[in-house]
Design a protein around this motif. Structure first.
Motif, PDB file in Angstrom:
ATOM      1  N   ASP A 303       0.754  -1.076  -0.114  1.00 53.83           N
ATOM      2  CA  ASP A 303       0.334   0.066   0.086  1.00 53.83           C
ATOM      3  C   ASP A 303       0.939   1.264  -0.101  1.00 53.83           C
ATOM      4  N   ILE A 304       0.876   1.920  -1.202  1.00 55.24           N
ATOM      5  CA  ILE A 304       1.870   3.266  -1.422  1.00 55.24           C
ATOM      6  C   ILE A 304       1.356   3.992  -0.239  1.00 55.24           C
ATOM      7  N   ALA A 305       0.136   4.026   0.194  1.00 52.24           N
ATOM      8  CA  ALA A 305      -0.277   5.153   1.234  1.00 52.24           C
ATOM      9  C   ALA A 305       0.442   4.818   2.793  1.00 52.24           C
ATOM     10  N   GLN A 306       0.465   3.614   2.822  1.00 55.01           N
ATOM     11  CA  GLN A 306       1.177   3.195   4.088  1.00 55.01           C
ATOM     12  C   GLN A 306       2.559   3.373   4.148  1.00 55.01           C
ATOM     13  N   VAL A 307       3.335   2.879   2.665  1.00 54.51           N
ATOM     14  CA  VAL A 307       4.836   3.322   2.871  1.00 54.51           C
ATOM     15  C   VAL A 307       4.960   4.645   2.840  1.00 54.51           C
ATOM     16  N   ASP A 308       4.350   5.427   2.295  1.00 52.85           N
ATOM     17  CA  ASP A 308       4.586   7.091   2.355  1.00 52.85           C
ATOM     18  C   ASP A 308       4.555   7.400   4.004  1.00 52.85           C
ATOM     19  N   LYS A 309       3.425   7.035   4.629  1.00 54.24           N
ATOM     20  CA  LYS A 309       3.243   7.190   6.324  1.00 54.24           C
ATOM     21  C   LYS A 309       4.603   6.918   6.967  1.00 54.24           C
ATOM     22  N   LEU A 310       4.962   5.598   6.544  1.00 52.97           N
ATOM     23  CA  LEU A 310       6.333   5.147   7.159  1.00 52.97           C
ATOM     24  C   LEU A 310       7.336   5.890   6.962  1.00 52.97           C
ATOM     25  N   LEU A 311       7.457   6.654   5.737  1.00 57.23           N
ATOM     26  CA  LEU A 311       8.699   7.337   5.521  1.00 57.23           C
ATOM     27  C   LEU A 311       8.680   8.889   6.002  1.00 57.23           C
ATOM     28  N   ASP A 312       7.286   9.057   6.168  1.00 56.48           N
ATOM     29  CA  ASP A 312       7.081  10.579   6.865  1.00 56.48           C
ATOM     30  C   ASP A 312       7.538  10.278   8.299  1.00 56.48           C
ATOM     31  N   LYS A 313       7.311   9.214   8.678  1.00 59.09           N
ATOM     32  CA  LYS A 313       7.848   9.091  10.350  1.00 59.09           C
ATOM     33  C   LYS A 313       9.401   9.245  10.347  1.00 59.09           C
ATOM     34  N   ILE A 314       9.991   8.572   9.261  1.00 60.02           N
ATOM     35  CA  ILE A 314      11.255   8.626   9.505  1.00 60.02           C
ATOM     36  C   ILE A 314      11.719   9.956   9.267  1.00 60.02           C
ATOM     37  N   ALA A 315      11.101  10.741   8.386  1.00 59.29           N
ATOM     38  CA  ALA A 315      11.532  12.131   8.145  1.00 59.29           C
ATOM     39  C   ALA A 315      11.188  12.981   9.480  1.00 59.29           C
ATOM     40  N   GLU A 316      10.246  12.736  10.311  1.00 67.74           N
ATOM     41  CA  GLU A 316      10.099  13.444  11.157  1.00 67.74           C
ATOM     42  C   GLU A 316      11.008  12.979  12.440  1.00 67.74           C
ATOM     43  N   ARG A 317      11.506  11.805  12.519  1.00 65.36           N
ATOM     44  CA  ARG A 317      12.445  11.460  13.449  1.00 65.36           C
ATOM     45  C   ARG A 317      14.217  12.241  13.297  1.00 65.36           C
ATOM     46  N   TRP A 318      14.174  12.438  11.872  1.00 61.86           N
ATOM     47  CA  TRP A 318      15.392  13.152  11.606  1.00 61.86           C
ATOM     48  C   TRP A 318      15.523  14.552  12.009  1.00 61.86           C
ATOM     49  N   HIS A 319      14.001  15.098  11.753  1.00 59.48           N
ATOM     50  CA  HIS A 319      13.832  16.474  11.878  1.00 59.48           C
ATOM     51  C   HIS A 319      13.872  16.786  13.538  1.00 59.48           C
ATOM     52  N   TRP A 320      13.239  15.757  14.288  1.00 55.39           N
ATOM     53  CA  TRP A 320      13.744  16.152  15.488  1.00 55.39           C
ATOM     54  C   TRP A 320      15.096  15.932  16.119  1.00 55.39           C
ATOM     55  N   LEU A 321      15.771  14.925  15.674  1.00 52.67           N
ATOM     56  CA  LEU A 321      17.233  14.918  15.729  1.00 52.67           C
ATOM     57  C   LEU A 321      17.925  16.082  15.281  1.00 52.67           C
ATOM     58  N   ASP A 322      17.834  16.759  14.281  1.00 53.40           N
ATOM     59  CA  ASP A 322      18.266  18.150  13.976  1.00 53.40           C
ATOM     60  C   ASP A 322      17.813  19.136  14.831  1.00 53.40           C
ATOM     61  N   LYS A 323      16.768  19.124  15.284  1.00 52.92           N
ATOM     62  CA  LYS A 323      16.366  19.969  16.253  1.00 52.92           C
ATOM     63  C   LYS A 323      17.109  20.068  17.607  1.00 52.92           C
ATOM     64  N   GLU A 324      17.110  18.664  18.046  1.00 55.31           N
ATOM     65  CA  GLU A 324      17.727  18.646  19.193  1.00 55.31           C
ATOM     66  C   GLU A 324      19.072  18.908  19.186  1.00 55.31           C
ATOM     67  N   GLU A 325      19.824  18.658  18.185  1.00 51.78           N
ATOM     68  CA  GLU A 325      21.369  18.790  18.045  1.00 51.78           C
ATOM     69  C   GLU A 325      21.470  20.422  18.015  1.00 51.78           C
ATOM     70  N   ASN A 326      20.726  21.255  17.246  1.00 51.43           N
ATOM     71  CA  ASN A 326      20.942  22.550  17.159  1.00 51.43           C
ATOM     72  C   ASN A 326      20.427  23.092  18.575  1.00 51.43           C
TER      73      ASN A 326
END
Length: 345
Positions: A303-326
């Motif tokens: 299901d492409i929608a499920q894959v996109d959702k999972l990839l969105d979550k990966i992007a969110e985690r990277w964003h959090w890590l970058d914010k935390e580092e900053n």
């Protein structure tokens, strides 16, 4: 039981009989045995044996036959026998009692005969039982925290490191490429920073991790408590690996579970837990957990929608890590002005 079934059970029964005699410290004989296959998510045949002994005692035993199949570089399924024999037996970890075992490489037979602790899984339980599960997990991690060298000496555990993490990424990529090739470019972009995450995880203190810490692998036994099962993925790794998997899907309820974990960890650990480092590894393990799901959960990959959702979550985690580092590098941090970014669920 038919004659063929009796013949098939003869060797396992002999192994169990010897094991029970050792377990209770006296000679015992099995006079009757009935076998019933269990429906489970396991990749191995699992049976419930109803055993009658010559002293009249009746015993329910779980018989697990580990398959020879291997996952290249990360585990040999027969290793769960060694994990029980060398690590879990006689330890106060809540694991089912080991009545008997067989590790027979020449005939590719890897058997476990364990105490039957029932089928009331954590997934059926309320938040109080979940808090108890997180406290149990904290005790496990605290007991072995920073003791990677001692755990390696047991020679029965894989180690979570670059090989393991890259394997997850490679297998996840194969799933995305097979089922949703249009998403592969985005997947590759999100995973391109994996090496920096691996370096951070490898730098943290390691402990004994269950490895597959899902609510289906924790039995809640009345009057006893948490009984962890299925240790074939046990490893030397960062505590956040188990925490990320067990807390999956809890959303706003997650802080309560983490509070129970941190409180119990502090009660039992010799060395303190660096909370900032833990939060970062937890976010990193959230990313790795998603790679695990993409590897093993075939239906979402269709299901492409499920894959996109999972990839969105990966992007969110990277964003959090970058914010935390900053935040950590910000001059305002030293003066207490900046608010630390929260770890989203």
């Amino acid at each position: 039981m038919s004659a063929d079934q009796i013949d098939e059970m003869f060797v396992p029964a002999a192994v169990l009989e010897q094991g029970l005699s050792r377990y209770w410290g006296r000679s015992l004989q099995i006079v009757a045995i009935e076998s019933q296959p269990l429906d489970s998510f396991s990749t191995h045949p699992i049976d419930r044996l109803q055993v009658t002994l010559d002293d009249g005692q009746q015993l329910s035993v779980i018989f697990k036959q580990l398959q020879l199949k291997c996952d290249r570089h990360i585990r040999h399924r027969g290793k769960e026998v060694r994990i029980y024999e060398r690590l879990l037996v006689n330890r106060d970890l809540g694991t089912p009692a080991l009545y008997a075992s067989l590790y027979d490489e020449s005939n590719h037979r890897y058997w476990l005969f364990m105490e039957d602790v029932g089928e009331w899984k954590l997934e059926y339980c309320d938040v109080e039982e979940w808090c108890a599960a997180f406290r149990w997990l904290a005790r496990l991690h605290a007991t072995y925290y920073g003791q990677a060298a001692q755990l390696r000496q047991l020679d029965c555990l894989v180690e979570h490191g670059a090989v393991f993490y890259r394997y997850l990424a490679d297998m996840a990529r194969q799933s995305v490429q097979l089922y949703q090739p249009q998403a592969i470019a985005r997947f590759d972009s999100l995973v391109s920073r994996l090496d920096e995450l691996i370096a951070e995880l490898e730098a943290q203190p390691h402990t004994l991790v269950h490895g597959d810490m899902s609510c289906q692998n924790l039995i809640v036994q009345p009057q006893v408590g948490i009984r962890p099962i299925d240790w074939e993925w046990a490893a030397i790794g960062v505590p956040a690996w188990d925490v990320a998997k067990l807390s999956s899907g809890w959303g706003t309820g997650k802080p309560r579970l983490l509070a129970a974990y941190f409180d119990e960890f502090a009660r039992h650990a010799i060395a303190p837990l660096d909370r900032r480092a833990f939060d970062r590894t937890l976010a990193g393990c959230d990313i790795l957990k998603i790679l695990w799901y993409l590897r093993w959960w075939i239906s979402p990959c269709r299901d492409i929608a499920q894959v996109d959702k999972l990839l969105d979550k990966i992007a969110e985690r990277w964003h959090w890590l970058d914010k935390e580092e900053n935040y950590a590098r910000s001059p305002a941090n030293s003066s207490g002005i900046a608010a630390r970014p929260s770890h989203s669920s």
